[in-house]
Scaffold this motif. Structure first.
Motif, PDB file in Angstrom:
ATOM      1  N   MET A   1       0.836  -1.192   0.000  1.00  9.58           N
ATOM      2  CA  MET A   1       0.000   0.000   0.000  1.00  9.58           C
ATOM      3  C   MET A   1       0.871   1.242   0.000  1.00  9.58           C
ATOM      4  O   MET A   1       1.825   1.348   0.761  1.00  9.58           O
ATOM      5  N   GLY A   2       0.525   2.173  -0.850  1.00 13.24           N
ATOM      6  CA  GLY A   2       1.217   3.454  -0.847  1.00 13.24           C
ATOM      7  C   GLY A   2       0.464   4.441   0.028  1.00 13.24           C
ATOM      8  O   GLY A   2      -0.753   4.530  -0.028  1.00 13.24           O
ATOM      9  N   LEU A   3       1.210   5.135   0.869  1.00 14.65           N
ATOM     10  CA  LEU A   3       0.606   6.179   1.701  1.00 14.65           C
ATOM     11  C   LEU A   3       1.230   7.486   1.214  1.00 14.65           C
ATOM     12  O   LEU A   3       2.423   7.717   1.376  1.00 14.65           O
ATOM     13  N   VAL A   4       0.399   8.304   0.574  1.00 17.05           N
ATOM     14  CA  VAL A   4       0.928   9.453  -0.148  1.00 17.05           C
ATOM     15  C   VAL A   4       0.484  10.738   0.522  1.00 17.05           C
ATOM     16  O   VAL A   4      -0.626  10.821   1.033  1.00 17.05           O
ATOM     17  N   GLY A   5       1.341  11.723   0.519  1.00 19.53           N
ATOM     18  CA  GLY A   5       0.940  13.029   1.028  1.00 19.53           C
ATOM     19  C   GLY A   5       2.129  13.951   1.089  1.00 19.53           C
ATOM     20  O   GLY A   5       3.274  13.531   0.932  1.00 19.53           O
ATOM     21  N   GLU A   6       1.842  15.229   1.322  1.00 23.52           N
ATOM     22  CA  GLU A   6       2.929  16.193   1.429  1.00 23.52           C
ATOM     23  C   GLU A   6       3.562  16.096   2.812  1.00 23.52           C
ATOM     24  O   GLU A   6       3.033  15.451   3.711  1.00 23.52           O
ATOM     25  N   SER A   7       4.662  16.821   2.985  1.00 28.69           N
ATOM     26  CA  SER A   7       5.248  16.925   4.319  1.00 28.69           C
ATOM     27  C   SER A   7       4.208  17.522   5.254  1.00 28.69           C
ATOM     28  O   SER A   7       3.514  18.469   4.898  1.00 28.69           O
TER      29      SER A   7
ATOM     30  N   VAL B   1      -3.591   2.538  -2.729  1.00 27.52           N
ATOM     31  CA  VAL B   1      -3.081   3.857  -2.408  1.00 27.52           C
ATOM     32  C   VAL B   1      -4.013   4.518  -1.404  1.00 27.52           C
ATOM     33  O   VAL B   1      -5.230   4.364  -1.477  1.00 27.52           O
ATOM     34  N   ALA B   2      -3.418   5.207  -0.432  1.00 26.90           N
ATOM     35  CA  ALA B   2      -4.199   6.093   0.424  1.00 26.90           C
ATOM     36  C   ALA B   2      -3.550   7.457   0.338  1.00 26.90           C
ATOM     37  O   ALA B   2      -2.341   7.580   0.513  1.00 26.90           O
ATOM     38  N   VAL B   3      -4.333   8.459   0.055  1.00 28.58           N
ATOM     39  CA  VAL B   3      -3.804   9.810  -0.072  1.00 28.58           C
ATOM     40  C   VAL B   3      -4.178  10.583   1.177  1.00 28.58           C
ATOM     41  O   VAL B   3      -5.345  10.598   1.574  1.00 28.58           O
ATOM     42  N   MET B   4      -3.170  11.179   1.817  1.00 28.32           N
ATOM     43  CA  MET B   4      -3.456  11.936   3.037  1.00 28.32           C
ATOM     44  C   MET B   4      -3.292  13.418   2.785  1.00 28.32           C
ATOM     45  O   MET B   4      -2.410  13.858   2.047  1.00 28.32           O
ATOM     46  N   TYR B   5      -4.164  14.183   3.414  1.00 33.42           N
ATOM     47  CA  TYR B   5      -4.035  15.640   3.359  1.00 33.42           C
ATOM     48  C   TYR B   5      -4.436  16.198   4.713  1.00 33.42           C
ATOM     49  O   TYR B   5      -5.516  15.884   5.230  1.00 33.42           O
ATOM     50  N   ALA B   6      -3.592  16.989   5.303  1.00 33.15           N
ATOM     51  CA  ALA B   6      -3.864  17.637   6.581  1.00 33.15           C
ATOM     52  C   ALA B   6      -4.388  16.649   7.628  1.00 33.15           C
ATOM     53  O   ALA B   6      -5.359  16.914   8.332  1.00 33.15           O
ATOM     54  N   GLY B   7      -3.757  15.489   7.718  1.00 35.84           N
ATOM     55  CA  GLY B   7      -4.064  14.564   8.791  1.00 35.84           C
ATOM     56  C   GLY B   7      -5.214  13.617   8.523  1.00 35.84           C
ATOM     57  O   GLY B   7      -5.585  12.829   9.386  1.00 35.84           O
TER      58      GLY B   7
END
Lengths: 274, 326
Positions: free
Chosen positions: B37-43, B225-231
């Motif tokens: 699984m890819g866990l994607v997101g910005e710093s 894939v899971a895309v994370m944004y602001a937690g």
């Protein structure tokens, strides 16, 4: 660096320091063999004999051979230096590592005790404790243990504070290493270099302190051959028999020089900045 | 297929100078044996905190405040440190972004790989060394016998990453968490390491969580894939669906900002604005201020995850508008 990278070269100071120190160790170990006379043999025919044959460094007011006494004295002074540093080193490194790694209340208490010990001049505190415990080498070591650990604790704590948040510590945790294992096997070996370097220069301080305390009459007791004691005994004859104080003094300087060079060289070799 | 790892409603707080702040909110996902699984997101999106919390490897002042994590039958969220030590290594292990910093500089590579084997399996020195040697071969380090006795500074960056993978795999874990494993490496080495991870997945049945901000890495390696944004997870699902037909404007923006799609010589598309900081996250959808299709209703309440296809979930209620606009 690639496989087969050149081993780090030994700095000249390290080589010189090691040479001088090892030479002293050899002389001390072989004192029985190479000393021309027994160290406590009185020779009433040769009182205050100036340097020359057969007493190369002269004799003292009891006709004892100064060279032989210096060689035998090296044993006492090296023992003082090594044991007097080893005990505080072990105590200080342990306490500093624990305080730095766990922080919190343990750290706070330890650092306050450390501040109190540091508030006193080192030598004065040392002598005060020895006077309370009574003269002798044992008191000297106990006093050093009580006073000397603070420097090591402070050095190691400062290093551990940095290294405990190193990534390889996190990596160790991610592999299920216990706290004790991380502290002793991963943090401490990376934190101990400055303490080792300081220990080498501390040997000098401890030998000088030991000599000073013997000189003042609270350390090694006569008739044991010890350099500080020899200097103190020769003091009243300094104008008639300069060799009684000069040669033990030179011996002390040479041994101190050896350990100082060793400390400098090790600092360079281990990459410790002072 | 029962899940190897199941994370539900995970919340993580970071305590700053002015009290605790929510860094990760209501994150849920499942991972099966052998799945990548890819866990994607910005710093700052919470992806690293999320993956570290799986082994409870959070820094000081960061705490799990809600939710459940279950890893191979172990309730990670309820375990003591002592119990966790038996899970870390034999059940789940982790590799990190910077292999140089994550190897102990004063210990030989061989000892560092053998150490977990000795601790968790009580192996003898010789057994552990033999295992370390096998592991070096397995992760593709040539000349393992002489490499065992070398120190990390004698290894190149890619070799160090391989050595770290070997140490992580030493106790045959079922889950490997890879936190930006290739970010510090150059591109050719990157591809080798990803290849290695996939090979290990195939030969050991290893499940992998790959944390990255690089969509190219995800598209080469992951099934999910899971895309994370602001937690929060804003979109999750099978890779072809999420990257091929993004159903959240943030994912769409990420995909559009990748090189390759546009006309050569033109600037890459960027998402305007900055992600919100920990302390100024908006009450509604955190992406609304930067979103091309936001409307006033987006700013009032956090949108729930809704289904956008088989196993494909998005936190955007207006996802059906997306494909049409692009």
């Amino acid at each position: 660096m690639r496989a087969g990278a050149p081993r780090r070269r030994w700095p000249p100071a390290l080589k010189a320091g090691l040479a001088i120190t090892l030479a002293w160790v050899a002389l001390a170990l072989l004192a029985d063999v190479i000393a021309p006379f027994p160290p406590n043999d009185h020779n009433m025919q040769a009182i205050l004999h100036p340097p020359g044959r057969p007493h190369w460094l002269g004799t003292d007011n009891f006709g004892r051979d100064v060279l032989s006494r210096i060689l035998h004295g090296a044993r006492v002074d090296l023992l003082m230096g090594v044991v007097g540093v080893l005990i505080p080193f072990v105590i200080g490194v342990t306490l500093g590592a624990v305080a730095g790694y766990f922080g919190g209340i343990v750290d706070a208490i330890l650092m306050r005790i450390l501040d109190v010990v540091l508030a006193f001049p080192w030598l004065v505190l040392l002598m005060a404790i020895i006077v309370v415990l009574g003269p002798g080498l044992k008191s000297f070591f106990i006093a050093l243990a009580l006073v000397g650990w603070v420097s090591y604790a402070r050095l190691v704590r400062a290093q551990v504070l940095v290294i405990r948040s190193a990534d390889y510590v996190a990596a160790g945790r991610s592999l299920g290493y216990s706290t004790g294992r991380i502290l002793w096997r991963h943090v401490l070996p990376n934190a101990i270099a400055p303490a080792i370097v300081f220990a080498m220069s501390d040997v000098v301080l401890v030998i000088l302190a030991g000599s000073a305390i013997s000189y003042l009459g609270f350390g090694v007791q006569p008739p044991t051959a010890e350099w500080g004691l020899m200097i103190s005994e020769g003091q009243s004859f300094i104008f008639t028999a300069w060799w009684m104080t000069t040669f033990p003094g030179i011996a002390l300087v040479l041994l101190a020089l050896g350990f100082s060079l060793l400390a400098d060289g090790l600092a360079e070799y281990l990459g410790v900045r002072e | 297929m029962s899940a190897l790892l199941s994370v539900s409603d995970l919340c993580i707080d970071v305590t700053g100078s002015d009290g605790p702040m929510r860094a990760v909110s209501d994150v849920s996902f499942d991972l099966a044996e052998g799945e990548v699984m890819g866990l994607v997101g910005e710093s700052g999106s919470g992806k690293t905190l999320t993956c570290r919390s799986v082994l409870r490897l959070l820094p000081r002042k960061v705490a799990i405040t809600g939710g459940r994590i279950e890893l191979a039958g172990h309730r990670v969220t309820e375990m003591t440190e002592r119990q966790l030590a038996t899970v870390r290594g034999p059940v789940g292990a982790m590799i990190f972004q910077n292999p140089t910093a994550h190897l102990n500089p004063v210990m030989t590579i061989g000892n560092q790989i053998a150490e977990p084997v000795r601790i968790h399996e009580g192996a003898s020195r010789a057994e552990a060394r033999a295992r370390a040697r096998d592991l070096l071969v397995q992760v593709g380090i040539p000349d393992p016998d002489s490499r065992l006795d070398q120190y990390p500074h004698e290894f190149s960056g890619g070799m160090r990453q391989r050595a770290m993978i070997a140490a992580a795999l030493a106790c045959r874990p079922r889950l490997l968490i890879a936190d930006e494993p290739t970010t510090a490496l150059d591109v050719t080495v990157q591809a080798q390491i990803l290849r290695l991870l996939l090979d290990l997945r195939d030969s050991l049945g290893l499940a992998i969580i790959l944390v990255t901000h690089d969509l190219a890495v995800v598209s080469q390696t992951c099934e999910k894939v899971a895309v994370m944004y602001a937690g929060r997870i804003v979109e999750s699902g099978p890779k072809p669906a999420v990257l091929g037909r993004p159903c959240h404007p943030y994912t769409e923006g990420l995909v559009a900002s990748q090189p390759g799609g546009g006309v050569p010589g033109t600037l890459l598309k960027a998402i305007p604005g900055q992600p919100p900081g920990l302390s100024d996250r908006p009450p509604g959808c955190a992406f609304a201020p930067r979103c091309p299709i936001a409307r006033s209703s987006c700013e009032s309440a956090v949108p729930p995850l809704e289904s956008a296809g088989p196993a494909h979930r998005t936190a955007c209620p207006h996802w059906s508008e997306l494909g049409a606009a692009a």
